[in-house]
Each structure stands twice: as structure tokens, then as C-alpha cells.
Scaffold this motif. Structure first.
Motif, short mmCIF file in Angstrom:
data_model
loop_
_atom_site.label_atom_id
_atom_site.label_comp_id
_atom_site.label_asym_id
_atom_site.label_seq_id
_atom_site.Cartn_x
_atom_site.Cartn_y
_atom_site.Cartn_z
N LYS A 128 16.42 -67.21 81.65
CA LYS A 128 17.45 -66.75 80.83
C LYS A 128 18.20 -65.48 81.20
CE LYS A 128 14.38 -64.48 77.62
NZ LYS A 128 13.80 -64.61 76.42
N ALA A 129 17.50 -64.71 82.08
CA ALA A 129 18.37 -63.66 82.76
C ALA A 129 18.84 -63.77 84.08
CB ALA A 129 17.34 -62.28 82.51
N ASP A 130 18.57 -64.78 84.80
CA ASP A 130 19.14 -65.06 86.07
C ASP A 130 20.42 -65.37 85.95
OD1 ASP A 130 19.09 -65.38 88.66
OD2 ASP A 130 18.03 -67.29 88.57
N GLY A 131 21.37 -64.27 86.55
CA GLY A 131 23.08 -64.69 86.43
C GLY A 131 23.32 -64.51 85.32
N ILE A 132 22.85 -63.97 84.21
CA ILE A 132 23.48 -63.65 82.93
C ILE A 132 23.78 -61.91 82.91
CG2 ILE A 132 23.14 -63.92 80.67
CD1 ILE A 132 23.01 -66.51 82.04
N THR A 133 24.96 -61.91 82.54
CA THR A 133 25.44 -60.48 82.11
C THR A 133 24.79 -59.99 80.85
OG1 THR A 133 27.50 -60.61 83.22
CG2 THR A 133 27.31 -58.77 81.79
N ALA A 134 23.97 -58.86 81.04
CA ALA A 134 23.14 -58.42 80.03
C ALA A 134 23.95 -57.37 79.09
CB ALA A 134 21.99 -57.67 80.42
N ALA A 135 23.48 -56.74 78.10
CA ALA A 135 24.08 -56.07 77.07
C ALA A 135 24.40 -54.68 77.77
CB ALA A 135 23.35 -55.61 75.89
N SER A 136 23.66 -54.43 78.97
CA SER A 136 24.01 -53.20 79.56
C SER A 136 25.19 -53.35 80.43
CB SER A 136 22.52 -52.86 80.46
OG SER A 136 22.48 -53.85 81.41
N GLY A 137 25.67 -54.51 80.56
CA GLY A 137 26.81 -54.90 81.56
C GLY A 137 26.27 -55.12 82.94
N LYS A 138 24.86 -55.27 83.20
CA LYS A 138 24.22 -55.55 84.38
C LYS A 138 24.17 -57.19 84.61
CE LYS A 138 22.30 -50.99 84.84
NZ LYS A 138 20.97 -50.20 84.77
N MET A 139 24.49 -57.72 85.83
CA MET A 139 24.22 -58.94 86.09
C MET A 139 23.26 -58.96 87.10
SD MET A 139 24.84 -61.93 87.92
CE MET A 139 26.42 -61.65 88.89
N ARG A 140 22.16 -59.76 86.98
CA ARG A 140 21.30 -59.81 88.26
C ARG A 140 20.48 -61.21 88.58
NH1 ARG A 140 19.03 -55.77 84.46
NH2 ARG A 140 18.78 -53.67 85.51
N THR A 141 20.58 -61.39 89.67
CA THR A 141 20.24 -62.61 90.13
C THR A 141 18.86 -62.78 91.08
OG1 THR A 141 21.23 -62.67 92.38
CG2 THR A 141 22.61 -63.62 90.36
N ASN A 142 18.21 -63.84 90.68
CA ASN A 142 16.92 -64.07 91.63
C ASN A 142 17.20 -64.35 93.07
OD1 ASN A 142 14.59 -63.67 89.78
ND2 ASN A 142 15.27 -65.59 88.75
N THR A 143 18.31 -64.69 93.61
CA THR A 143 18.43 -64.73 95.09
C THR A 143 18.60 -63.19 95.53
OG1 THR A 143 20.00 -66.59 94.32
CG2 THR A 143 20.46 -65.81 96.61
N GLU A 144 19.28 -62.31 94.75
CA GLU A 144 19.30 -60.91 95.41
C GLU A 144 17.86 -60.47 95.27
OE1 GLU A 144 22.17 -58.89 96.37
OE2 GLU A 144 22.48 -61.34 96.87
N VAL A 145 17.05 -60.73 94.27
CA VAL A 145 15.89 -60.17 94.39
C VAL A 145 15.30 -60.55 95.56
CG1 VAL A 145 13.61 -60.35 93.32
CG2 VAL A 145 15.37 -60.17 91.86
N LEU A 146 15.23 -61.57 96.27
CA LEU A 146 14.61 -62.37 97.39
C LEU A 146 15.16 -61.24 98.51
CD1 LEU A 146 14.59 -66.00 96.95
CD2 LEU A 146 12.55 -64.42 96.51
N ALA A 147 16.18 -61.09 98.47
CA ALA A 147 17.23 -60.59 99.70
C ALA A 147 16.48 -58.96 99.90
CB ALA A 147 18.56 -60.50 99.54
N TYR A 148 16.51 -58.31 98.47
CA TYR A 148 16.16 -56.88 98.75
C TYR A 148 14.59 -57.03 98.78
CZ TYR A 148 20.80 -54.96 97.08
OH TYR A 148 22.11 -54.75 97.02
N ASN A 149 13.86 -57.78 98.40
CA ASN A 149 12.42 -57.52 98.59
C ASN A 149 12.15 -57.77 100.16
OD1 ASN A 149 11.31 -57.21 96.21
ND2 ASN A 149 10.66 -59.24 95.67
N ARG A 150 12.92 -58.72 100.71
CA ARG A 150 12.93 -58.76 102.36
C ARG A 150 13.20 -57.61 102.72
NH1 ARG A 150 16.44 -62.74 103.08
NH2 ARG A 150 15.04 -64.26 101.68
N ILE A 151 14.10 -56.89 102.32
CA ILE A 151 14.53 -55.47 102.94
C ILE A 151 13.14 -54.56 102.75
CG2 ILE A 151 15.81 -53.27 102.75
CD1 ILE A 151 18.11 -55.24 101.92
N LEU A 152 12.55 -54.36 101.60
CA LEU A 152 11.59 -53.54 101.36
C LEU A 152 10.33 -54.03 102.47
CD1 LEU A 152 11.46 -53.52 97.45
CD2 LEU A 152 12.07 -51.56 98.93
#
Length: 205
Positions: A128-152
Motif C-alpha cells: 500500500k506504500a509502494d509508489g504512493i505519495t505519503a503525507a510527508s510528500g515522499k514517494m518511495r518504490t520497492n524497485t528503488e529499494v532493490l537498487a539502493y540495497n545493491r549499492i550498499l
């Protein structure tokens, strides 16, 4: 006496956990209990700040590390990315290339003080949070999580650091381990994180 320094965002801080106070606080109590039972003293500092990105980390890391420098050495945990990868006002808060540079910079600085450094993976977001803009104005996706975890993970491999893969542990049950906002763990999720991290802490006590 050693210090364990946990740098990170609200997930390090333990936001939304009214039961245990988050995974770092569970570890803190665990280390204290072990010390009371006769183990070596390991003092854990929760240095998480809600909403922080790696830009904020670089600004404060030198001051925080020099202020808390244990005689017997420090263990450093870096838990970043969930805010860096967020898109706000049409732009990513910290793009992948900059994120990579910031983590490498932080690691190089931490190495001046730390005997061991752990990079903490970013957690998955609920459907329900994947790709949805939150009240904070931030939008996050699980695709980006995978990319950033790969960097780590790549940085951990390249610099001989430890990588704590909370992401993999959460993935099968993320819908029951995350709180109502779909981003932060609930007490079950924080409990699982502590369970995974306790054997790490054990090595130093």
C-alpha cells in the motif's frame, strides 16, 4: 569497554514502536543485561534521526564519532537509504550516485575510529506504500529499494564490511511486520530485526 554507534533514520531511532522502542533499544537492554551477568561492557548509542539522509550523516558523523570514542574500540552501524531514495517535489532526495559516494565517504571517516562497520539494508515497503505519495510528500518504490540495497551490498563487499540483510528477512512477511504507514516496522518487525542483530552484538560482549 566498547561502544556500538548506530547511525540512521527513524527506523534506527525506533519510530512507531510503543512497545520495545525499536530494535536498537532492544539491543541496548540486551547488552546491559549481559554486562550485569558478567560479560564485557558494550555501550550502545542510538544515533538515529527521523527523516535523515546520508547528507545529514556526513555533516554530523565526524563530531559524533570524536565525541564517543571508546578506549577498546567502536563498532559502527549505518542504516540509510529509505529517505535518500524518496522522491519529493519531483526529485530524488539523494540520487543513487550521490548516495554511493556519501556512504563511501562515511565509511572512510568511520574507519578512523571503528574496528568494524556494518551496513544495514533498507527494508521493503508494504504494497500500500509502494509508489504512493505519503503525507510527508515522499514517494518511495520497492524497485528503488532493490537498487539502493545493491549499492550498499557492493560497498560492503568492496570495503570488507558486514552487510545486515533485514530486507530479505522482511520480504516474505512484510505486510505483518510493517506498521500502518507501510514504511516503518511495527513491534513485530523491530523484534525480528533485534533477533537478527543479537548474534552480532554477542561477538563483542
Amino acid at each position: 569497554m566498547k561502544y556500538g554507534l548506530f547511525f540512521g533514520d527513524s527506523i534506527t531511532y525506533g519510530e512507531y514502536d510503543g512497545v520495545f522502542g525499536g530494535w536498537v533499544d532492544i539491543l541496548k537492554r540486551y547488552a546491559l543485561q549481559k554486562f550485569n551477568e558478567g560479560s564485557q561492557e558494550l555501550i550502545l548509542y542510538n544515533l538515529g534521526i527521523g527523516g535523515e539522509t546520508t547528507e545529514g550523516l556526513l555533516r554530523r558523523l565526524p563530531h559524533e564519532m570524536s565525541a564517543r570514542n571508546a578506549a577498546d574500540g567502536n563498532i559502527v552501524f549505518l542504516g540509510y537509504g529509505a529517505n535518500d531514495l524518496a522522491v519529493k517535489d519531483g526529485a530524488q532526495m539523494v540520487n543513487a550516485e550521490q548516495f554511493k559516494n556519501n556512504i563511501v565517504n562515511a565509511v572512510q571517516h568511520a574507519k578512523l575510529y571503528a574496528e568494524e562497520i556494518y551496513l544495514v539494508s533498507i527494508l521493503p515497503f508494504s504494497d500500500k506504500a509502494d509508489g504512493i505519495t505519503a503525507a510527508s510528500g515522499k514517494m518511495r518504490t520497492n524497485t528503488e529499494v532493490l537498487a539502493y540495497n545493491r549499492i550498499l551490498k557492493d560497498i560492503a563487499d568492496k570495503h570488507a564490511l558486514q552487510y545486515i540483510d533485514f530486507h530479505r528477512a522482511f520480504l516474505p512477511d512484510k505486510e505483518i511486520l510493517l506498521s500502518g504507514d507501510g514504511v516503518h516496522p511495527n513491534e513485530k518487525g523491530y523484534g525480528l530485526m533485534a533477533e537478527i542483530a543479537i548474534p552480532i552484538i554477542e561477538k563483542y560482549i
